[in-house]
Motif scaffolding. Structure first.
Motif, PDB file in Angstrom:
ATOM      1  N   GLY B  21      -0.535-107.804 -31.874  1.00 25.28           N
ATOM      2  CA  GLY B  21       1.057-108.354 -31.750  1.00 25.28           C
ATOM      3  C   GLY B  21       1.444-108.701 -33.372  1.00 25.28           C
ATOM      4  O   GLY B  21       0.752-109.350 -34.175  1.00 25.28           O
ATOM      5  N   ALA B  23       5.039-109.726 -35.495  1.00 29.41           N
ATOM      6  CA  ALA B  23       5.844-110.850 -35.493  1.00 29.41           C
ATOM      7  C   ALA B  23       6.679-110.736 -34.240  1.00 29.41           C
ATOM      8  O   ALA B  23       7.843-110.262 -34.388  1.00 29.41           O
ATOM      9  CB  ALA B  23       6.775-110.863 -36.744  1.00 29.41           C
ATOM     10  N   SER B  24       6.125-111.069 -33.107  1.00 27.75           N
ATOM     11  CA  SER B  24       6.884-110.943 -31.766  1.00 27.75           C
ATOM     12  C   SER B  24       7.464-112.261 -31.420  1.00 27.75           C
ATOM     13  O   SER B  24       7.091-113.328 -32.023  1.00 27.75           O
ATOM     14  CB  SER B  24       5.904-110.339 -31.043  1.00 27.75           C
ATOM     15  N   CYS B  25       8.098-112.322 -30.274  1.00 29.35           N
ATOM     16  CA  CYS B  25       8.745-113.515 -29.611  1.00 29.35           C
ATOM     17  C   CYS B  25       7.719-113.894 -28.710  1.00 29.35           C
ATOM     18  O   CYS B  25       7.907-114.827 -28.132  1.00 29.35           O
ATOM     19  CB  CYS B  25      10.051-113.354 -29.437  1.00 29.35           C
ATOM     20  N   ASN B  26       6.902-113.180 -28.463  1.00 34.16           N
ATOM     21  CA  ASN B  26       5.748-113.636 -27.620  1.00 34.16           C
ATOM     22  C   ASN B  26       6.079-113.141 -26.197  1.00 34.16           C
ATOM     23  O   ASN B  26       4.922-113.093 -25.266  1.00 34.16           O
ATOM     24  CB  ASN B  26       5.712-115.001 -27.522  1.00 34.16           C
ATOM     25  N   ASN B  27       7.045-112.768 -25.750  1.00 33.76           N
ATOM     26  CA  ASN B  27       7.400-112.206 -24.385  1.00 33.76           C
ATOM     27  C   ASN B  27       6.924-110.957 -24.083  1.00 33.76           C
ATOM     28  O   ASN B  27       6.120-110.968 -23.170  1.00 33.76           O
ATOM     29  CB  ASN B  27       9.055-111.992 -24.338  1.00 33.76           C
ATOM     30  N   ASP B  29       3.949-109.922 -25.347  1.00 37.65           N
ATOM     31  CA  ASP B  29       2.592-110.370 -25.127  1.00 37.65           C
ATOM     32  C   ASP B  29       2.473-110.770 -23.964  1.00 37.65           C
ATOM     33  O   ASP B  29       1.238-110.544 -23.223  1.00 37.65           O
ATOM     34  CB  ASP B  29       2.284-111.251 -26.468  1.00 37.65           C
ATOM     35  N   ILE B  30       3.146-111.882 -23.500  1.00 39.50           N
ATOM     36  CA  ILE B  30       2.988-112.463 -22.067  1.00 39.50           C
ATOM     37  C   ILE B  30       2.832-111.308 -20.986  1.00 39.50           C
ATOM     38  O   ILE B  30       2.418-111.243 -20.259  1.00 39.50           O
ATOM     39  CB  ILE B  30       3.998-113.349 -21.784  1.00 39.50           C
ATOM     40  N   GLU B  31       3.961-110.306 -21.259  1.00 42.41           N
ATOM     41  CA  GLU B  31       4.317-109.553 -20.213  1.00 42.41           C
ATOM     42  C   GLU B  31       2.917-108.333 -20.307  1.00 42.41           C
ATOM     43  O   GLU B  31       2.312-107.882 -19.152  1.00 42.41           O
ATOM     44  CB  GLU B  31       5.287-108.600 -20.459  1.00 42.41           C
ATOM     45  N   LEU B  33      -0.088-109.398 -21.018  1.00 52.21           N
ATOM     46  CA  LEU B  33      -1.137-110.134 -20.238  1.00 52.21           C
ATOM     47  C   LEU B  33      -0.829-110.271 -18.804  1.00 52.21           C
ATOM     48  O   LEU B  33      -1.768-110.308 -18.173  1.00 52.21           O
ATOM     49  CB  LEU B  33      -1.169-111.484 -20.965  1.00 52.21           C
ATOM     50  N   ASP B  34       0.101-110.176 -18.464  1.00 54.08           N
ATOM     51  CA  ASP B  34       0.585-110.266 -17.125  1.00 54.08           C
ATOM     52  C   ASP B  34       0.442-109.162 -16.290  1.00 54.08           C
ATOM     53  O   ASP B  34       0.060-109.335 -15.211  1.00 54.08           O
ATOM     54  CB  ASP B  34       2.422-110.513 -16.771  1.00 54.08           C
ATOM     55  N   CYS B 122      13.366-105.578 -23.560  1.00 53.81           N
ATOM     56  CA  CYS B 122      13.376-106.808 -24.312  1.00 53.81           C
ATOM     57  C   CYS B 122      13.065-107.871 -23.535  1.00 53.81           C
ATOM     58  O   CYS B 122      14.182-108.600 -23.414  1.00 53.81           O
ATOM     59  CB  CYS B 122      14.417-106.729 -25.506  1.00 53.81           C
ATOM     60  N   PRO B 123      11.962-108.350 -22.956  1.00 54.94           N
ATOM     61  CA  PRO B 123      10.618-107.447 -22.958  1.00 54.94           C
ATOM     62  C   PRO B 123      10.802-106.420 -21.829  1.00 54.94           C
ATOM     63  O   PRO B 123      11.406-106.670 -20.710  1.00 54.94           O
ATOM     64  CB  PRO B 123       9.704-108.518 -22.585  1.00 54.94           C
ATOM     65  N   LYS B 125       9.311-104.907 -18.585  1.00 56.17           N
ATOM     66  CA  LYS B 125       8.580-105.428 -17.377  1.00 56.17           C
ATOM     67  C   LYS B 125       7.139-105.003 -17.267  1.00 56.17           C
ATOM     68  O   LYS B 125       7.146-103.765 -17.596  1.00 56.17           O
ATOM     69  CB  LYS B 125       9.248-105.182 -16.086  1.00 56.17           C
ATOM     70  N   PRO B 126       6.258-105.664 -16.725  1.00 53.72           N
ATOM     71  CA  PRO B 126       5.029-104.959 -16.593  1.00 53.72           C
ATOM     72  C   PRO B 126       5.031-103.742 -15.811  1.00 53.72           C
ATOM     73  O   PRO B 126       4.273-102.967 -16.264  1.00 53.72           O
ATOM     74  CB  PRO B 126       4.294-106.294 -15.656  1.00 53.72           C
TER      75      PRO B 126
END
Ligand code: SF4
Lengths: 146, 140, 397
Positions: B21, B23-27, B29-31, B33-34, B122-123, B125-126
């Motif tokens: 990752g 300099a991301s906004c995290n979204n 990354d969550i996706e 992990l999702d 952005c982001p 989808k999984p």
């Protein structure tokens, strides 16, 4: 008399000579301009006696020089109280607030990096975000850099 | 010389993913992990998120890359076993997205290391991430 | 003096504008000091904001943090509305609050799952993230995207929630409530979780005040600060709810505060949906023509605490200076207090309890031997250490 007015009066009485300008925008927003030399006194009074919480500080460059707004919050009344100081352009220097509370440490380091404001008596004025991102002595938020 | 079809041979079975990752906004990354959690569950295809790039077949990159990350990214790419598939996930790593004009932006990922697949969004989808990886596998 | 071993955790920590690399200075098992290094995630958002128009800034601040992708626009909207001095319609207020509270639920669930993962309960991780999906579905129904909703604008919201959607949302919430009951039953009564989290990473009231910590971190130590109540905005003064606090200040208290807060959020959303039915459909914004010169501060309560925005304008189209303070900015410094003196395996959960972000421990964490700079433990191993401790405890009990 509202709670906020009482607080402001209280502060005004205590620091009559130091206050350059007061602006009460609404029930929950107020700004007081003071000279940099009175900062510690005032912050200490707000933090220790009035139980204000330090939120953060914002620095910017304007025609007047470098301006810093120290934002404090009174959580009982929802008041956001800003202490406004103006620093001269050629020698931006001010006392650090870290002697009062730990919370000021990071934000002062950040302001030091982005605008080159010097905080006196800061225990650890190391780089926080610029390491590897931009060189030392470059202050990307200064107007001349744009 | 590599034998023809070497790559497709290597990437035939379970792929192990490593996630870098920037300099991301995290979204993004969550996706990513999702994708591992019950609804999407990439593990049923044998994919596994691993903790070290040395074990990985696929390098997933999310987020824009700033000057400081650039050094790390190059280092990680160097450590990765070759051949490795590089997937840029999200607008940030594909083009820089909203951060492209930032003062510390070091360039989209494909300016730094070769990229095999882009998954915009952005982001994204999984589902899009899964679809992207599968398309990539088919291409190889 | 023995040589300290340095354990870096991080460096990627994308929750706020700047992620950190934590270095735990250890003597044997015990953490002696914590230092941090940031800058990996610096994107120059405050600077970028000065080159964007006010409408564009909403999309930018949304991308400060993906998990709180409504809190930043929320605070920025509050800030701009203070400068422009407008009152938004009630329907827009309700919609804003609904989005804000849905986000709190999804963020707390996300955190609960990761905390479970750090403790070695991967089942909790998987199940909780499964429960989170219906919340994201709701977002998709309402806003069109699972994260980054683009709902806010100066003077209102961009999209309405039509009244015929209300039953669907209500149905999903009912299902969610049932799941929350299950989850809370599991977490609150588990002896191992008690053993792992009680008395760990304690922060006293004084620490909270000193570090200016906010949000659930502060509320778990008995400091009842919540912007939604102290400086009411949107629909929060129009509905009934209460601030959840706990006194102990340890990790368990933080878990409890977060879990119970989700019930409050569900109740707020339900009341907002009721309120929504009374307002006229489509009445979701007031038109704002131009932004006068001035300065404003806006606050909003994000899942992790108070988000603070400060904007100065000069009558033009974009901010002159835009300062953002994310809650983790202050919360993270509390690690200095909560980790020191603990074992490494407890440090993981103490760090996680503040809810900085999961990525920090997963991506690049390694244990370095200070003198020959060879990695001995990777981030995975650190989590494994923590998980092992849980296993041992399980056996003992
Ligand atoms: S592409 Fe969008 S969602 Fe992904 S990291 Fe960038 S801003 Fe965030």
């Amino acid at each position: 008399m509202s709670e906020t007015e009482k607080i402001i009066d209280n502060i005004k009485n205590k620091f009559t000579q130091d206050i350059l300008n007061t602006e009460v925008k609404s029930k929950r927003r107020a700004t007081i301009t003071i000279p940099g030399s009175a900062l510690i006194k005032m912050a200490d009074f707000l933090y220790s006696d009035m139980n204000f919480r330090f939120i953060t500080a914002s620095a910017l460059e304007s025609g007047k020089g470098f301006e810093i707004y120290y934002h404090f919050s009174n959580d009982k009344t929802g008041l956001v109280f800003n202490i406004h100081v103006v620093l001269p352009k050629n020698k931006p220097e001010i006392e650090s607030l870290t002697c009062l509370f730990e919370a000021a440490s990071w934000i002062e380091r950040e302001m030091h990096e982005i605008l080159g404001i010097n905080f006196l008596n800061h225990p650890n004025l190391e780089k926080l975000i610029s390491e590897g991102n931009w060189a030392e002595g470059v202050y990307p938020y200064r107007k001349e850099q744009q | 010389m590599l034998k023809l079809g070497f790559k497709s041979y290597i990437f035939k079975k379970s792929l192990w993913l490593f996630h870098f990752g920037g300099a991301s906004c995290n979204n993004c990354d969550i996706e990513i992990l999702d994708c591992l959690t019950p609804r999407y569950d990439v593990e049923r295809f044998g994919m596994l998120l691993v903790g070290s790039v040395r074990h990985a077949d696929v390098l997933l990159i999310s987020g824009s890359i700033n000057q400081k990350d650039k050094v790390r990214l190059l280092e990680i790419y160097k450590q990765a076993p070759k051949p490795i598939l590089v997937v840029a996930i999200g607008a940030c790593s594909c083009t820089g997205g909203i951060f492209a004009e930032g003062n510390v932006f070091a360039g989209p990922v494909d300016k730094i290391i070769p990229v095999d697949a882009y998954i915009p969004g952005c982001p994204p989808k999984p589902e899009a991430i899964l679809a992207g990886i599968f398309k990539l596998l088919k291409k190889k | 003096m023995s040589k300290p071993t340095i354990i870096p955790i991080g460096p990627y920590h994308p929750l706020q504008a700047e992620p950190e690399l934590f270095k735990l200075y250890c003597d044997g098992e015990i953490v002696k000091d914590v230092k941090w290094e940031t800058g990996y995630n610096h994107r120059g958002i405050e600077k970028l904001s000065e080159s964007k128009t006010f409408d564009q800034v909403f999309f930018l601040v949304e991308r400060i943090c993906g998990i709180c992708s409504t809190s930043h626009p929320f605070a920025f909207a509050n800030c701009m509305e203070e400068i422009v001095n407008v009152e938004i319609p009630d329907r827009a207020k309700y919609i804003r609050s609904i989005i804000g509270e849905l986000e709190r639920i999804h963020s707390h669930l996300l955190w609960a799952g990761l905390a479970g993962h750090f403790l070695g309960y991967n089942t909790v991780f998987m199940w909780v993230w499964k429960y989170r999906e219906p919340v994201l579905d709701l977002f998709e129904i309402i806003t069109g995207n699972r994260n980054s909703y683009a709902m806010f604008k100066i003077g209102g919201v961009r999209r309405d929630i039509p009244n015929n959607l209300v039953p669907t949302i209500q149905k999903n919430l009912d299902a969610l409530k049932h799941k929350l009951d299950l989850l809370i039953g599991v977490v609150m009564d588990d002896p191992v979780i008690h053993a792992r989290t009680k008395g760990v990473g304690v922060l006293t009231k004084q620490d909270i005040i000193n570090f200016a910590a906010v949000g659930p971190t502060a509320r778990a130590s008995g400091v009842a600060i919540d912007v939604r109540q102290d400086d009411p905005y949107a629909a929060y003064p129009l509905v009934n709810w209460k601030v959840i606090t706990a006194e102990e200040g340890d990790v368990f208290a933080k878990v409890a505060v977060r879990l119970l807060e989700m019930y409050e959020s569900v109740s707020i959303i339900e009341q907002c949906l009721e309120g929504l039915k009374k307002e006229k459909e489509g009445d979701i914004e007031v038109k704002v023509k131009n932004v006068p010169e001035g300065m404003g501060t806006g606050r909003a309560e994000a899942p992790r605490g108070e988000v603070f925005h400060f904007v100065t304008t000069d009558g033009g189209y974009s901010p002159v200076r835009h300062k953002v303070r994310a809650p983790s900015y202050t919360n993270i410094s509390t690690f200095k207090k909560s980790c020191v003196g603990q074992t490494i395996s407890d440090a993981t959960i103490s760090l996680a309890a503040v809810d900085p972000c999961y990525c920090c421990t997963e991506r690049m964490a390694m244990v370095y031997d200070y003198y020959n700079k060879k990695p001995i433990l990777s981030g995975k191993d650190m989590i494994k250490l923590s998980q092992q401790k849980t296993e041992e405890l399980k056996k003992k009990l």
